[in-house]
Design a protein around this motif. Structure first.
Motif, PDB file in Angstrom:
ATOM      1  N   UNK A   6       0.820  -1.210   0.000  1.00 24.40           N
ATOM      2  CA  UNK A   6       0.000   0.000   0.000  1.00 24.40           C
ATOM      3  C   UNK A   6       0.855   1.261   0.000  1.00 24.40           C
ATOM      4  N   UNK A   7       1.962   1.239   0.726  1.00 26.76           N
ATOM      5  CA  UNK A   7       2.813   2.422   0.789  1.00 26.76           C
ATOM      6  C   UNK A   7       3.404   2.751  -0.573  1.00 26.76           C
ATOM      7  N   UNK A   8       3.728   1.730  -1.356  1.00 29.81           N
ATOM      8  CA  UNK A   8       4.253   1.962  -2.706  1.00 29.81           C
ATOM      9  C   UNK A   8       3.193   2.571  -3.605  1.00 29.81           C
ATOM     10  N   UNK A   9       1.959   2.098  -3.448  1.00 29.35           N
ATOM     11  CA  UNK A   9       0.863   2.629  -4.257  1.00 29.35           C
ATOM     12  C   UNK A   9       0.611   4.091  -3.927  1.00 29.35           C
ATOM     13  N   UNK A  10       0.692   4.431  -2.634  1.00 33.99           N
ATOM     14  CA  UNK A  10       0.499   5.836  -2.237  1.00 33.99           C
ATOM     15  C   UNK A  10       1.601   6.711  -2.788  1.00 33.99           C
ATOM     16  N   UNK A  11       2.830   6.159  -2.757  1.00 42.57           N
ATOM     17  CA  UNK A  11       3.952   6.935  -3.267  1.00 42.57           C
ATOM     18  C   UNK A  11       3.833   7.203  -4.748  1.00 42.57           C
ATOM     19  N   UNK A  12       3.334   6.208  -5.505  1.00 36.96           N
ATOM     20  CA  UNK A  12       3.177   6.379  -6.943  1.00 36.96           C
ATOM     21  C   UNK A  12       2.103   7.392  -7.279  1.00 36.96           C
ATOM     22  N   UNK A  13       1.089   7.482  -6.403  1.00 37.41           N
ATOM     23  CA  UNK A  13      -0.013   8.405  -6.651  1.00 37.41           C
ATOM     24  C   UNK A  13       0.297   9.831  -6.224  1.00 37.41           C
ATOM     25  N   UNK A  14       1.295   9.982  -5.374  1.00 37.21           N
ATOM     26  CA  UNK A  14       1.621  11.321  -4.850  1.00 37.21           C
ATOM     27  C   UNK A  14       2.232  12.222  -5.925  1.00 37.21           C
TER      28      UNK A  14
END
Length: 218
Positions: free
Chosen positions: A210-218
């Motif tokens: 999930x943290x990687x997905x948030x980082x990609x969306x930021x």
């Protein structure tokens, strides 16, 4: 009571996946930066689990993306990784290195579409692969009865496990999503009546990403 536990980790994103190429042994060049990050997150999650209830063994198939995935997990958990060629994915024959879109157009679909027909010259058939890989997986399970075992795997290996342990008929049109860096867990239970049963504890679990997905969306 859980007798045996099999935990499959699909490898992280590989360059062949990103490029849309059939990633056979000639073409696989290993993980992308994102793939490394995905496996590192898997390893963090498994390390916490390993402290409370250690894994007995870790295996990886022969392709570079599997070996790299196994090595990252091995370093984090501080257990050796064993290579086993029988954990390889399907043989792609002449399709190795070709764009998947071209292969599927020429074969009128992917490997599952016509399960008794090769999808390229010299390739497996999908049912042939399932039969061969299922025989090995049963041997593997028998070999590791009573143990907790980690496997750095192809998505196809996860599908083989489901086919074998759920008793899915060959050629079934149903399928399974298996994401990069996902965790799938099978447990063999023994109840108070002495009855044994395989239970699918989780499939395609990616909450650690999930943290990687948030980082990609930021």
């Amino acid at each position: 009571m859980i007798i045996t536990e099999l935990v499959f980790v699909r490898h992280g994103e590989a360059q062949c996946n990103l490029d849309g190429l059939v990633g056979g042994p000639r073409t696989c060049t290993g993980l992308t930066d994102r793939g490394y990050a995905q496996v590192e997150q898997v390893a963090l999650r498994l390390t916490a689990e390993h402290r409370d209830k250690p894994f007995d063994a870790l295996y990886a198939g022969p392709r570079i993306r599997l070996r790299q995935t196994g090595e990252i997990i091995s370093q984090a958990l501080r257990i050796p990784v064993s290579a086993d060629d029988r954990l390889d994915g399907p043989a792609h024959g002449a399709a190795d290195g070709m764009p998947w879109a071209e292969v599927k157009d020429a074969a009128d679909g992917g490997p599952h579409a016509h399960p008794d027909r090769p999808w390229a010259a010299g390739s497996d058939t999908w049912n042939g692969y399932l039969e061969r890989a299922s025989r090995f997986l049963q041997e593997f399970i028998d070999q590791h009865e009573g143990e907790r075992v980690l496997v750095a795997a192809h998505g196809e290996t996860v599908i083989v496990a489901h086919t074998l342990l759920l008793g899915i008929p060959l050629g079934s049109p149903a399928g399974f999503t298996v994401s990069h860096g996902s965790i799938t867990r099978w447990q063999h239970h023994l109840n108070r009546l002495g009855q044994r049963r395989w239970m699918l504890d989780r499939h395609n679990d990616t909450k650690h990403l999930a943290a990687l997905a948030r980082g990609a969306a930021a």
